[in-house]
Design an enzyme around this catalytic site. Sequence first.
Site, mmCIF file in Angstrom:
data_model
loop_
_atom_site.group_PDB
_atom_site.id
_atom_site.type_symbol
_atom_site.label_atom_id
_atom_site.label_comp_id
_atom_site.label_asym_id
_atom_site.label_seq_id
_atom_site.Cartn_x
_atom_site.Cartn_y
_atom_site.Cartn_z
ATOM 1 C CG ASP A 155 4.526 16.027 12.916
ATOM 2 O OD1 ASP A 155 4.673 16.432 14.084
ATOM 3 O OD2 ASP A 155 5.418 16.124 12.047
ATOM 4 C CB SER A 174 -10.362 -0.072 -7.653
ATOM 5 O OG SER A 174 -9.435 -0.200 -6.587
ATOM 6 C CG HIS A 232 0.564 8.514 9.622
ATOM 7 N ND1 HIS A 232 0.155 7.465 10.417
ATOM 8 C CD2 HIS A 232 -0.137 8.383 8.463
ATOM 9 C CE1 HIS A 232 -0.747 6.732 9.776
ATOM 10 N NE2 HIS A 232 -0.932 7.273 8.584
ATOM 11 C CB THR A 233 5.615 13.674 8.642
ATOM 12 O OG1 THR A 233 6.177 14.914 9.064
ATOM 13 C CG2 THR A 233 5.593 13.656 7.120
ATOM 14 C CD GLU A 253 -11.502 -0.500 -3.995
ATOM 15 O OE1 GLU A 253 -10.639 0.385 -3.739
ATOM 16 O OE2 GLU A 253 -11.325 -1.396 -4.845
ATOM 17 C CG ASP A 275 9.191 17.537 9.286
ATOM 18 O OD1 ASP A 275 8.491 16.647 9.813
ATOM 19 O OD2 ASP A 275 9.062 18.752 9.559
ATOM 20 C CB VAL A 294 -7.963 -2.273 -2.397
ATOM 21 C CG1 VAL A 294 -9.185 -3.107 -2.759
ATOM 22 C CG2 VAL A 294 -8.030 -1.842 -0.934
ATOM 23 C CG ASP A 313 -7.033 -1.210 -9.377
ATOM 24 O OD1 ASP A 313 -7.249 -0.400 -8.450
ATOM 25 O OD2 ASP A 313 -7.482 -2.381 -9.362
ATOM 26 C CG HIS A 328 -6.696 4.012 2.010
ATOM 27 N ND1 HIS A 328 -7.805 4.254 2.802
ATOM 28 C CD2 HIS A 328 -5.633 4.037 2.849
ATOM 29 C CE1 HIS A 328 -7.421 4.423 4.055
ATOM 30 N NE2 HIS A 328 -6.105 4.298 4.108
ATOM 31 C CG ASP A 329 -5.948 2.857 -6.250
ATOM 32 O OD1 ASP A 329 -6.928 2.097 -6.400
ATOM 33 O OD2 ASP A 329 -5.193 3.170 -7.190
ATOM 34 N NE ARG A 342 -6.724 7.790 5.481
ATOM 35 C CZ ARG A 342 -8.029 7.576 5.446
ATOM 36 N NH1 ARG A 342 -8.789 8.265 4.577
ATOM 37 N NH2 ARG A 342 -8.600 6.701 6.249
ATOM 38 C CG ASN A 393 -11.428 3.937 1.601
ATOM 39 O OD1 ASN A 393 -10.328 4.293 2.019
ATOM 40 N ND2 ASN A 393 -11.581 2.929 0.750
#
Length: 317
Positions: free
Chosen positions: A237, A75, A192-193, A87, A245, A69, A73, A65-66, A61, A93
């Site tokens: 999940d 950030s 999101h598993t 951030e 999976d 944005v 890099d 999220h890096d 995650r 976050n």
Amino acid sequence: MASFTNSFVVFSIISLLACSINAQLSPNFYASTCPNVQNIVRVAMRQAVIREPRMGASILRLFFHDCFVNGCDASILLDDTATFTGEKNALPNQNSARGFEVIDTIKTRVEAACNATVSCADILALAARDGVVQLGGPSWTVPLGRRDARTASQSAANNEIPSPLASLSALISGFAAKGLNARDMTALSGSHTIGQAQCFTFRSRIYNDTNIDPNFAATRRSTCPVSGGNSNLAPLDIRTMNRFDNIYYQNLMTRRGLLHSDQELFNGGSQDALVRTYSANNALFLRDFAAAMVKMSNISPLTGTNGEIRRNCRVVN
């Protein structure tokens, strides 16, 4: 043997994709300057995930999220200071992005082996891959050679990271803005598993949405009240939260997606057919996920003399 063959085919295809997708990056970037970097990251991530299986999802995650944005890099790793706003306290976050200490540990070990050579951006890209592998997911060749940003954007983090309340059209357009198509988006959502979400991100889903299995909603309401308990956790999940999976897609087909944005992928729209396909074909999901991760990892990298190689991932040099 079949499992090994499938994994080898996935790895080979993704290796070719990684070599061609961005000529400025190369899987062999550190071959002479820090040849052991991938093993250092792999060992550290194995230790981290054994200690806490959720960490594989947390690092994945962080990387997502890096990259969303201003590109991949690092950030997101920068701390706020009296004169710098990063951030980490952007709404997507704040009190939820985690795993920074794991990246610190890896950076310390890499610096000990190869001083001022490997970027935090590349460490995060490798760590995200290795966390997925530790939880049974696919491997892929990570193109390397990113450099670290000297700036960050809290406003971009607030506006460009997809919301858990997003509609299908918003998800498709948000990913398209980053060069990722609808198939990439649906495959990457399969992350999101693994992992967990806080109550405030799915409260409206379990109390207001109608396209939800009533027993599933009741289960989630037991630990996510109408008010309070905002940080209470639930698995994304419900069946295999620590196993990478395709069960996530099977959950969507039975209306047991935890986030509103999850269930949007299977709600009478354009991605229904792909969700059905992934739910029945784990190998195809893993292959598409790996390919989409390579594409995502190539969003606007800093290369050449742009950016820097941070000594400490939390602060600019």
